[in-house]
Design a protein around this motif. Structure first.
Motif, PDB file in Angstrom:
ATOM      1  N   PRO A  95       0.779  -1.226   0.083  1.00 24.88           N
ATOM      2  CA  PRO A  95       0.018  -0.168   0.005  1.00 24.88           C
ATOM      3  C   PRO A  95       0.936   1.144  -0.006  1.00 24.88           C
ATOM      4  O   PRO A  95       1.841   1.497   0.802  1.00 24.88           O
ATOM      5  CB  PRO A  95      -1.088  -0.160   1.200  1.00 24.88           C
ATOM      6  CG  PRO A  95       0.147  -0.976   2.004  1.00 24.88           C
ATOM      7  CD  PRO A  95       1.078  -1.614   1.240  1.00 24.88           C
ATOM      8  N   PRO A 110      13.263   4.331  11.353  1.00 19.42           N
ATOM      9  CA  PRO A 110      13.850   2.866  11.841  1.00 19.42           C
ATOM     10  C   PRO A 110      13.145   2.413  12.833  1.00 19.42           C
ATOM     11  O   PRO A 110      13.028   1.230  13.275  1.00 19.42           O
ATOM     12  CB  PRO A 110      15.497   3.095  12.272  1.00 19.42           C
ATOM     13  CG  PRO A 110      15.673   4.213  11.281  1.00 19.42           C
ATOM     14  CD  PRO A 110      14.355   4.984  11.151  1.00 19.42           C
ATOM     15  N   ASP A 125       9.360   1.585  11.412  1.00 24.05           N
ATOM     16  CA  ASP A 125       9.660   0.776  10.075  1.00 24.05           C
ATOM     17  C   ASP A 125       8.378   0.323   9.444  1.00 24.05           C
ATOM     18  O   ASP A 125       8.077  -0.945   9.356  1.00 24.05           O
ATOM     19  CB  ASP A 125      10.600  -0.223  10.169  1.00 24.05           C
ATOM     20  CG  ASP A 125      11.429  -0.611   8.825  1.00 24.05           C
ATOM     21  OD1 ASP A 125      10.928  -0.053   7.828  1.00 24.05           O
ATOM     22  OD2 ASP A 125      11.512  -1.899   8.748  1.00 24.05           O
ATOM     23  N   GLU A 166       8.002   0.221   6.437  1.00 26.82           N
ATOM     24  CA  GLU A 166       8.258  -0.434   5.294  1.00 26.82           C
ATOM     25  C   GLU A 166       8.339  -1.895   5.107  1.00 26.82           C
ATOM     26  O   GLU A 166       8.261  -2.429   4.158  1.00 26.82           O
ATOM     27  CB  GLU A 166       9.811   0.229   4.817  1.00 26.82           C
ATOM     28  CG  GLU A 166       9.704   0.128   3.237  1.00 26.82           C
ATOM     29  CD  GLU A 166      11.282   0.404   2.469  1.00 26.82           C
ATOM     30  OE1 GLU A 166      11.907   0.716   3.499  1.00 26.82           O
ATOM     31  OE2 GLU A 166      11.381   0.383   1.346  1.00 26.82           O
ATOM     32  N   ARG A 167       8.280  -2.699   6.335  1.00 30.00           N
ATOM     33  CA  ARG A 167       8.530  -3.812   6.544  1.00 30.00           C
ATOM     34  C   ARG A 167       6.864  -4.364   5.950  1.00 30.00           C
ATOM     35  O   ARG A 167       6.949  -5.483   5.396  1.00 30.00           O
ATOM     36  CB  ARG A 167       8.275  -4.192   8.056  1.00 30.00           C
ATOM     37  CG  ARG A 167       9.540  -4.401   8.792  1.00 30.00           C
ATOM     38  CD  ARG A 167       9.197  -4.610  10.165  1.00 30.00           C
ATOM     39  NE  ARG A 167       8.266  -3.490  10.778  1.00 30.00           N
ATOM     40  CZ  ARG A 167       7.590  -3.490  12.004  1.00 30.00           C
ATOM     41  NH1 ARG A 167       7.704  -4.781  12.509  1.00 30.00           N
ATOM     42  NH2 ARG A 167       7.084  -2.520  12.542  1.00 30.00           N
ATOM     43  N   GLY A 186       5.610  -3.000   3.617  1.00 34.65           N
ATOM     44  CA  GLY A 186       5.235  -2.568   2.223  1.00 34.65           C
ATOM     45  C   GLY A 186       4.919  -0.970   2.030  1.00 34.65           C
ATOM     46  O   GLY A 186       4.604  -0.624   1.006  1.00 34.65           O
ATOM     47  N   ARG A 222       4.977   2.885   1.876  1.00 33.93           N
ATOM     48  CA  ARG A 222       5.945   3.907   1.114  1.00 33.93           C
ATOM     49  C   ARG A 222       4.872   5.167   0.853  1.00 33.93           C
ATOM     50  O   ARG A 222       4.069   5.105   0.538  1.00 33.93           O
ATOM     51  CB  ARG A 222       6.248   3.148  -0.285  1.00 33.93           C
ATOM     52  CG  ARG A 222       7.172   4.138  -0.967  1.00 33.93           C
ATOM     53  CD  ARG A 222       7.554   3.212  -2.269  1.00 33.93           C
ATOM     54  NE  ARG A 222       8.481   4.172  -3.136  1.00 33.93           N
ATOM     55  CZ  ARG A 222       7.692   5.063  -4.160  1.00 33.93           C
ATOM     56  NH1 ARG A 222       6.620   4.988  -4.210  1.00 33.93           N
ATOM     57  NH2 ARG A 222       8.422   5.738  -4.916  1.00 33.93           N
ATOM     58  N   LEU A 223       5.832   6.249   1.219  1.00 33.59           N
ATOM     59  CA  LEU A 223       4.940   7.525   0.996  1.00 33.59           C
ATOM     60  C   LEU A 223       5.214   8.052  -0.483  1.00 33.59           C
ATOM     61  O   LEU A 223       6.478   7.778  -1.134  1.00 33.59           O
ATOM     62  CB  LEU A 223       5.850   8.589   1.802  1.00 33.59           C
ATOM     63  CG  LEU A 223       4.982   8.741   3.105  1.00 33.59           C
ATOM     64  CD1 LEU A 223       5.964   9.981   3.749  1.00 33.59           C
ATOM     65  CD2 LEU A 223       3.723   9.193   3.060  1.00 33.59           C
TER      66      LEU A 223
END
Lengths: 148, 646, 322
Positions: free
Chosen positions: A14, A37, A40, A42-43, A45, A47-48
């Motif tokens: 997403p 960090p 996180d 991004e683990r 998925g 993303r800006l």
């Protein structure tokens, strides 16, 4: 053939577009901290992204001031389906301390269907992550409905 | 030799000149008759050139025609002669095709203008003179043709004399063009004083016997600079820009596609056949150096242009720079690469000028800063432009790629063979120029055809079919010559290159067999001239096609539903109320007209080169005195260099 | 028939479509993990880029009002196909290239240009002012890396020429691979080490990786060239970006690390993949983790002075016969 794969990926990747509708910057900072960090996101998925055209989840913060109202509506219209709208913090859902001000025209429900709402001034990063995770599930459901 | 075919060169030239006079006689009465005469004479000239392809290009004959049958007597050529070898015919073909396309285009393109009789008369005279130049076997004849060419071109440049700068551009062209013509005349006079003949073949035979005669060498310098002026090489490039920007597009095609080719032809004829001196390093440096400098300076100048056709004009010189660079390398590969690029340049630059003309015809503007978004209104012109732009930028599989690729290879081979840094440097400049060319065509695409459509061009229409047909002819040529480089090499380039390297045969055909050997001209080394392999665009294209198909199939499998109920949504063009969903993302603001284009586009590049650009800006002052001075300095420089060092 | 089958195999499976996509996904996934680890994060799953691709395939495509529809859809596909066709010119893992033309290096140079041009034209056709700024930056970035790239190509092409060699086969990747098979990898020639370093710098800029991703700066110009792209066309652009990572690292391996062979084809391919991984870490993850994004004029200056200087040094050394 790949419908199922795509549906599953929808929940795994997403991309977030963040709209500040007159927020005091508190929620915005917390949203960014989700990507740091320590938490996180991004683990999962997340993303800006810089443009609504690529967004799956639109995160709206702030009490919808008169100045931002039209811009908010326009930007929301530009997000492709399937999309999920998340309201971040207390402002978009109630106006918070700004309620009753001549300068705001909330809440967010007036303009769009809100799928997930996070309360708090400001919400904790953990809460934001939980909300985003919830949003990804809704995203997957919406995608499934699209090709039914 | 077929005596009937023998007459074709002179007939082709004459029919154009006669057409010019007939046009002015009948043209005032009926536009149809006028156009008919123009069409017939152009077609006839083209047909005659095509008829000569078989004997000259394929069978390798040389056609000699003595006017009034004044053949040489006792080894002295008195009469005027036309001598058509493969090299001449190669350029003759380029010229007649370009003339044909330009003429057909003019029929519709010029319909906004009046006094068209003058236009077509001058146009046919220009065509005839150019054809006469490349087919001529007589040096003074070449000068006469150059004069006719220059003056008609000047008149045609100023044809739309209501345009701002039209007369100014024409005046500059006239003054500095005369400098080139004078330089030619001086060179011819010097040669005549020494050799007492004007016949190209005989001059070519006699020059080696002169040894290091300084007058002969000075004549070389003058002739070289004369032809360089006609090709608008550095430092004559500002003229081309001024002339192209104001001339009608069909004439821009003629100036860039045909007139500059005359300069190129002249330089090849001069260096390879007349003097045969391109084996000397200094001449190589001189020719290649001029080419490389023109190539680079003009491409950077094109970055700064706001006018579509001025930009194309600078690119035109830049591409001619490629040609001259390749020709100056002195190797067979170099010459064929140069000839290939010369041909391609006529095709793609012609196409680009015609698309510029189409834009001008439909919108009335050539200003890169004010145009935009025309792809919505003129989709076919956009496609044609993209083909032309891809060709000139050397993108595979179009023709520009094939010829540039040969040029790089020729330059690198020359450098590797001699270990000389100069040729290596030239190779680097050529490669970088190519990417800069690409950049400025991206700029044109973005600021004219893509982006947002300004309010005042909402009603623009596509150009009529009569204007698109000539453009399509050129576009198809772009693709065909790009897809079949091997065939182009075998049937066009190799004969022309052999002709350039075989001066002895040229001499013998004009002056009688054995004349060259008697004057110590060795028979040219045609053997071993085979140019290296070409890349194979057709099979690459098949690969590309396979992959595209594969991607498409996977996409189909992936989302059968998507195709049915179309997750592709696009807006209703005619809608009165604009849906915010389809507006450009503007950070949430209401979408207003905003076009990134024109001169602002490559800021990051221009910022780093600002000193260079400001210097070049001052240098291109627009003052005719300055340009004349540059020309004189260049001539003096070449003269000194030749006399001291040769 | 066999010829047809084998060429289909080359185009679709190895080293064509399938292999390139797998490698692209692998490299970009690892790159994202490595960058995350450098920032003390866990990072996304290995297949994250693949999920991104699939997700984009499933989204709606909104064609903006100012867009030229045909070009908007054609540009990503043509660019992707051109990129995949590059892999057919590469002699991967010491093998023969699937499709050998002559002077493949120049062809590859221009095909890479074609890929970027497709991005640019697609962006241009989308009609967004942000894309306009993005394409301008993409073009300047392209001018920036083109000079060092060209110098490296010339240096390598010259380096493999022995005196008396035929000059008809210059710019040929096959010749470069053969030379390395006989004489060891070119990176062991000290005169070529600056060129190799320059090439290492060219890779991230060509791919458009952070800190050289001036054209797709999401924070300043809203994804730049991709600002108006959504749905499947965006997915293809993403995939192009990933595969480019593989193509560029593979090109480096072919140019400088050829001739390292174990004799077994499968092991060779694994070794080749390993080199690509190492190169991805060196050229993309490391700068990404360490640097902030450059400004476009800084990129230009850096490439035309430092990187081009390195490549030119190599070229001069090689030209002098060292």
């Amino acid at each position: 053939m790949f419908e199922k794969l795509i549906d599953n990926s929808m929940a795994k990747s997403p991309w977030i577009f963040h709209i500040n509708a007159g927020s005091c910057n508190g929620c915005d900072i917390e949203l960014v901290s989700v990507l740091t960090p320590r938490y996180d996101a991004e683990r999962l998925g997340f993303r800006l992204t810089g443009t609504p055209r690529q967004a799956d989840i639109v995160v709206v913060s702030g009490p919808i001031t008169l100045q931002t109202r039209d811009r908010l509506v326009r930007t929301l219209a530009q997000v492709p389906e399937p999309r999920v709208v998340v309201s971040l913090g207390s402002c978009p859902r109630s106006g918070n301390v700004f309620k009753g001000s001549y300068a705001i025209d909330g809440p967010l429900e007036k303009y769009t269907h809100v799928d997930v709402s996070v309360g708090g001034c400001t919400p904790k990063p953990e809460a934001i992550i939980a909300a985003l995770a919830k949003a990804t599930e809704i995203l997957k459901e919406k995608r499934k409905e699209m090709h039914k | 030799m077929n005596t009937f075919l023998n007459n074709f060169p002179i007939l082709a030239i004459m029919i154009l000149f006669v057409g010019a006079f007939v046009t002015s006689l009948v043209g005032r009465r009926s536009a149809l008759a006028r156009n008919g005469v123009v069409l017939v004479s152009m077609t006839a000239a083209l047909a005659m050139m095509l008829a000569l392809v078989k004997p000259v290009l394929l069978d390798g004959q040389i056609i000699t025609y003595w006017l009034g049958n004044w053949e040489p007597v006792e080894g002295w050529a008195f009469g005027i002669c036309l001598e058509v070898d493969a090299l001449s015919l190669f350029f003759g073909l380029i010229v007649t095709v370009a003339v044909f396309v330009s003429g057909v285009y003019s029929f519709t393109y010029m319909n906004h203008d009046d006094s068209l009789v003058n236009y077509y008369t001058l146009f046919l005279m220009l065509s005839g003179s150019v054809l006469g130049l490349v087919l001529s076997g007589d040096l003074f004849n070449i000068f006469v043709m150059v004069e006719i060419m220059t003056f008609t071109a000047v008149a045609l440049t100023a044809f739309r004399n209501t345009y701002e700068g039209a007369l100014e551009g024409a005046l500059k062209y006239l003054v500095v063009g005369s400098l080139g013509s004078t330089s030619l005349l001086v060179g011819i006079a010097m040669l005549y004083s020494q050799l007492h003949t004007l016949n190209l073949a005989q001059i070519s035979a006699l020059i080696p016997g002169q040894g290091a005669n300084p007058v002969i060498i000075a004549a070389f310098a003058f002739l070289f600079m004369g032809f360089a002026t006609k090709a608008f090489l550095f430092p004559f490039q500002p003229l081309a820009a001024d002339a192209h920007a104001v001339a009608p597009a069909s004439i821009s095609l003629m100036i860039s596609g045909v007139l500059t080719k005359c300069g190129v032809y002249g330089i090849i004829r001069l260096c390879y056949v007349l003097y045969e001196n391109l084996n000397q390093p200094l001449v190589q440096y001189l020719v290649t150096g001029f080419g490389a400098v023109s190539m680079f300076i003009c491409v950077t100048m094109a970055f700064n242009q706001h006018n579509f056709k001025r930009l194309l004009a600078f690119h035109s010189i830049s591409q001619v720079g490629y040609v001259i660079t390749a020709v100056g390398l002195g190797s067979a590969l170099g010459v064929s690469a140069g000839l290939y690029h010369a041909m391609n340049h006529t095709i793609f630059k012609g196409l680009l000028f015609l698309t510029a003309g189409a834009v001008q015809h439909q919108t009335g503007s050539l200003d890169l800063d004010s145009l935009g978004g025309l792809s919505k209104r003129m989709p076919r012109t956009t496609l044609l432009f993209l083909i032309g732009a891809a060709s000139i930028s050397g993108l595979p599989p179009f023709n520009g790629f094939a010829s540039k690729w040969m040029i790089y290879q020729a330059a690198f081979q020359r450098g590797a063979a001699t270990g000389n840094f100069f040729f290596l440097f030239v190779c680097i400049v050529a490669l970088i120029t190519s990417v800069l060319t690409l950049a400025s065509f991206i700029k044109v695409a973005q600021s004219v055809f893509f982006g947002q459509l300004p309010e005042q061009y909402k009603e623009v229409k596509e150009v009529p079919l009569a204007m698109r047909i000539p453009m399509w002819i050129l576009a198809v040529l772009c693709i065909v010559t790009g897809l079949f480089p091997t065939q182009v090499q075998n049937y066009l380039l190799l004969p022309a290159t052999s002709a350039a390297f075989n001066a002895a045969n040229y001499i013998d055909q004009a002056m009688g067999l054995g004349y060259a050997a008697a004057h110590g001209i060795a028979t040219g080394g045609v053997a071993g001239l085979m140019v290296s392999d070409c890349w194979n665009p057709t099979s690459w294209l098949m690969l590309l096609f396979c992959i595209t198909c594969a991607v498409a199939i996977v996409a189909l499998l992936a989302s059968p539903n998507d195709l049915k109920d179309a997750h592709i949504s696009s807006c209703d063009e005619q809608a009165e109320v604009l849906d915010a969903k389809y507006e450009s993302f503007f950070s949430g603001e209401e979408s207003v007209y905003s076009q990134v284009g024109g001169s602002d586009l490559f800021w990051g590049f221009k910022h780093n080169w600002r000193k260079y650009f400001s210097y070049m800006h001052d240098w291109h002052s627009g003052i005719v005195n300055d340009y004349t001075l540059y020309g004189v300095v260049a001539i003096a420089f070449v003269l000194l260099a030749c006399i001291i060092l040769l | 028939m066999n010829v047809l089958l084998s060429s289909l195999f080359h185009v679709l499976i190895f080293p064509g479509l399938l292999f390139c996509v797998v490698m692209g996904v692998l490299l970009s996934g690892l790159d994202r993990i490595w960058v995350a680890r450098m920032q003390r994060r866990v990072g996304p799953p290995l297949l994250q880029s693949w999920y991104d691709f699939l997700k984009c395939c499933g989204k709606e495509t909104i064609v903006p009002r100012h867009a030229k529809k045909a070009v908007y859809f054609a540009a990503p596909v043509v660019g992707f196909a051109a990129l995949i066709s590059i892999s057919l010119f590469l002699p991967i893992a010491g093998g023969k290239p699937a499709y050998s033309g002559t002077a493949d290096l120049v062809v590859i140079l221009y095909l890479l240009t074609l890929v970027s041009v497709c991005t640019i034209v697609g962006a241009s056709a989308s009609g967004s002012p942000f894309a306009g700024v993005g394409l301008s930056r993409e073009m300047v970035a392209m001018i920036s890396y083109e000079l060092p790239f060209v110098l490296v190509i010339l240096a390598v092409s010259r380096a493999i020429l022995a005196p008396g060699d035929s000059l008809n086969n210059i710019f040929s990747l096959q010749a470069i691979a053969d030379y390395q098979a006989a004489n060891g990898p070119l990176i062991t020639r000290w005169a070529l080490i600056p060129a190799a370093i320059a090439m290492l710098f060219v890779i991230p800029c060509e791919v458009g990786m952070h800190p050289f991703d001036v054209a797709e700066a999401e924070t300043e110009i809203c994804e730049g060239t991709l600002a108006e792209y959504s749905g499947p066309p965006l997915a293809v652009f993403r995939l192009t970006h990933m595969v480019k990572m593989f193509i560029m690292t593979a090109l480096f391996c072919v140019l400088f690390l050829g001739g390292i062979t174990t004799g077994i084809a499968v092991l060779d391919v694994i070794l080749f993949v390993l080199f690509c991984l190492i190169l991805t870490f060196l050229t993309m993850s490391l700068p990404h983790g360490a640097c902030a994004r450059f400004k476009v004029e800084q990129v230009f200056k850096f490439y035309w002075t430092v990187v081009a200087g390195l490549a030119a040094l190599s070229l001069i050394l090689v030209w002098l016969g060292l």
